[in-house]
Motif scaffolding. Structure first.
Motif, PDB file in Angstrom:
ATOM      1  N   THR A   1     -44.183 -27.341  37.987  1.00 29.08           N
ATOM      2  CA  THR A   1     -45.455 -26.632  37.976  1.00 29.08           C
ATOM      3  C   THR A   1     -46.340 -27.091  39.134  1.00 29.08           C
ATOM      4  O   THR A   1     -46.152 -28.178  39.676  1.00 29.08           O
ATOM      5  CB  THR A   1     -46.218 -26.875  36.666  1.00 29.08           C
ATOM      6  N   PHE A   2     -47.295 -26.234  39.482  1.00 31.54           N
ATOM      7  CA  PHE A   2     -48.299 -26.613  40.475  1.00 31.54           C
ATOM      8  C   PHE A   2     -49.640 -26.022  40.066  1.00 31.54           C
ATOM      9  O   PHE A   2     -49.704 -25.046  39.328  1.00 31.54           O
ATOM     10  CB  PHE A   2     -47.903 -26.149  41.887  1.00 31.54           C
ATOM     11  N   GLN A   3     -50.694 -26.645  40.536  1.00 31.69           N
ATOM     12  CA  GLN A   3     -52.030 -26.107  40.318  1.00 31.69           C
ATOM     13  C   GLN A   3     -52.800 -26.184  41.627  1.00 31.69           C
ATOM     14  O   GLN A   3     -52.619 -27.106  42.415  1.00 31.69           O
ATOM     15  CB  GLN A   3     -52.762 -26.843  39.200  1.00 31.69           C
ATOM     16  N   VAL A   4     -53.611 -25.174  41.844  1.00 26.16           N
ATOM     17  CA  VAL A   4     -54.491 -25.135  43.011  1.00 26.16           C
ATOM     18  C   VAL A   4     -55.912 -25.072  42.473  1.00 26.16           C
ATOM     19  O   VAL A   4     -56.317 -24.046  41.925  1.00 26.16           O
ATOM     20  CB  VAL A   4     -54.184 -23.926  43.922  1.00 26.16           C
ATOM     21  N   ASN A   5     -56.619 -26.179  42.602  1.00 24.64           N
ATOM     22  CA  ASN A   5     -58.009 -26.207  42.160  1.00 24.64           C
ATOM     23  C   ASN A   5     -58.865 -25.425  43.154  1.00 24.64           C
ATOM     24  O   ASN A   5     -58.503 -25.275  44.318  1.00 24.64           O
ATOM     25  CB  ASN A   5     -58.502 -27.644  42.036  1.00 24.64           C
ATOM     26  N   PHE A   6     -60.012 -24.959  42.687  1.00 24.46           N
ATOM     27  CA  PHE A   6     -60.908 -24.154  43.502  1.00 24.46           C
ATOM     28  C   PHE A   6     -61.370 -24.942  44.726  1.00 24.46           C
ATOM     29  O   PHE A   6     -61.853 -26.068  44.604  1.00 24.46           O
ATOM     30  CB  PHE A   6     -62.116 -23.719  42.661  1.00 24.46           C
ATOM     31  N   PHE A   7     -61.221 -24.359  45.905  1.00 24.05           N
ATOM     32  CA  PHE A   7     -61.643 -24.979  47.156  1.00 24.05           C
ATOM     33  C   PHE A   7     -63.086 -24.572  47.450  1.00 24.05           C
ATOM     34  O   PHE A   7     -63.345 -23.466  47.914  1.00 24.05           O
ATOM     35  CB  PHE A   7     -60.722 -24.562  48.311  1.00 24.05           C
ATOM     36  N   GLN A   8     -64.010 -25.454  47.146  1.00 24.98           N
ATOM     37  CA  GLN A   8     -65.436 -25.210  47.343  1.00 24.98           C
ATOM     38  C   GLN A   8     -65.737 -25.079  48.834  1.00 24.98           C
ATOM     39  O   GLN A   8     -65.163 -25.786  49.647  1.00 24.98           O
ATOM     40  CB  GLN A   8     -66.235 -26.375  46.753  1.00 24.98           C
ATOM     41  N   ASN A   9     -66.657 -24.195  49.183  1.00 22.72           N
ATOM     42  CA  ASN A   9     -67.071 -24.027  50.574  1.00 22.72           C
ATOM     43  C   ASN A   9     -68.241 -24.966  50.859  1.00 22.72           C
ATOM     44  O   ASN A   9     -69.364 -24.693  50.465  1.00 22.72           O
ATOM     45  CB  ASN A   9     -67.449 -22.576  50.854  1.00 22.72           C
ATOM     46  N   ASN A  10     -67.969 -26.074  51.554  1.00 20.52           N
ATOM     47  CA  ASN A  10     -68.994 -27.055  51.895  1.00 20.52           C
ATOM     48  C   ASN A  10     -69.362 -27.017  53.372  1.00 20.52           C
ATOM     49  O   ASN A  10     -69.971 -27.955  53.885  1.00 20.52           O
ATOM     50  CB  ASN A  10     -68.534 -28.469  51.523  1.00 20.52           C
TER      51      ASN A  10
ATOM     52  N   PRO B   1     -69.778 -15.940  52.365  1.00 18.68           N
ATOM     53  CA  PRO B   1     -69.530 -15.720  50.936  1.00 18.68           C
ATOM     54  C   PRO B   1     -68.110 -15.240  50.651  1.00 18.68           C
ATOM     55  O   PRO B   1     -67.576 -14.375  51.345  1.00 18.68           O
ATOM     56  CB  PRO B   1     -70.545 -14.629  50.563  1.00 18.68           C
ATOM     57  N   GLY B   2     -67.503 -15.834  49.644  1.00 18.54           N
ATOM     58  CA  GLY B   2     -66.205 -15.383  49.153  1.00 18.54           C
ATOM     59  C   GLY B   2     -64.986 -16.026  49.780  1.00 18.54           C
ATOM     60  O   GLY B   2     -63.881 -15.869  49.268  1.00 18.54           O
ATOM     61  N   ILE B   3     -65.163 -16.768  50.895  1.00 18.49           N
ATOM     62  CA  ILE B   3     -63.950 -17.317  51.523  1.00 18.49           C
ATOM     63  C   ILE B   3     -63.351 -18.455  50.699  1.00 18.49           C
ATOM     64  O   ILE B   3     -62.167 -18.726  50.814  1.00 18.49           O
ATOM     65  CB  ILE B   3     -64.159 -17.750  52.985  1.00 18.49           C
ATOM     66  N   ASP B   4     -64.151 -19.113  49.861  1.00 20.62           N
ATOM     67  CA  ASP B   4     -63.621 -20.173  49.012  1.00 20.62           C
ATOM     68  C   ASP B   4     -62.603 -19.610  48.019  1.00 20.62           C
ATOM     69  O   ASP B   4     -61.486 -20.123  47.881  1.00 20.62           O
ATOM     70  CB  ASP B   4     -64.734 -20.926  48.286  1.00 20.62           C
TER      71      ASP B   4
END
Length: 172
Positions: free
Chosen positions: A34-43, A49-52
């Motif tokens: 299994t794999f998980q991709v956590n949300f990549f916050q835009n810092n 807007p929306g690229i994260d």
């Protein structure tokens, strides 16, 4: 003649069994399921807007399309997390001075940099934290909006996600 067919069958089985060790994406045998991709916050200082969300989904899609791993929302064997740390548009080449004294850009460059933390719970020596960056050039007369912006972001994300995949799973 029967010996030739037997030899051919044996060689075919031998060659097919080797396909488990290597495939066309370059990944070898992966112990993970299994794999998980956590949300990549835009810092980034400049926020688009929306690229994260777009980046997070692009990375998930690439891994799902190039492996047999199952996407999970938590407790994945492989975990990708991080943040978008830079988003900038820079002039690359200047045009001649106009009659009004202004100087424009003949070409602009959109650059995006993403910081990634990869954790392999099955093999900790594969863990890393690294930044991945890519760019896309567009004409200075084009505004970084609409189709121009969408195409640039897509090109950048295709390259960055493939680089992340290669670093974490392909071992090129």
């Amino acid at each position: 003649m029967k010996k030739i067919y037997s030899l051919f069958a044996f060689l075919s089985l031998f060659l097919l069994s080797g396909c488990n060790v290597y495939n066309f994406t370059g990944t070898g045998p992966i112990d993970a399921k299994t794999f998980q991709v956590n949300f990549f916050q835009n810092n980034a200082d400049l926020i688009e807007p929306g690229i994260d969300r777009q980046f997070t989904l692009a990375l998930q899609d690439l891994i799902m399309n190039q492996t047999n791993l199952n996407l999970v929302s938590n407790s994945g064997d492989l975990v990708y997390e991080g943040e978008i740390v830079d988003y900038r548009i820079s002039p690359m080449t200047a045009t001649a001075v106009a009659a009004d004294g202004s100087v424009g850009a003949a070409q602009n460059r959109l650059t995006i940099r993403v910081n990634v933390r990869f954790t392999n719970k099955k093999n900790e020596k594969d863990d890393f934290e690294k930044q991945f960056e890519f760019y896309n050039d567009f004409a200075g007369t084009d505004l970084p909006t609409g189709t121009v912006l969408n195409n640039a972001i897509q090109t950048i994300f295709e390259r960055i996600t493939q680089d992340i995949f290669n670093e974490s799973l392909a071992k090129w």
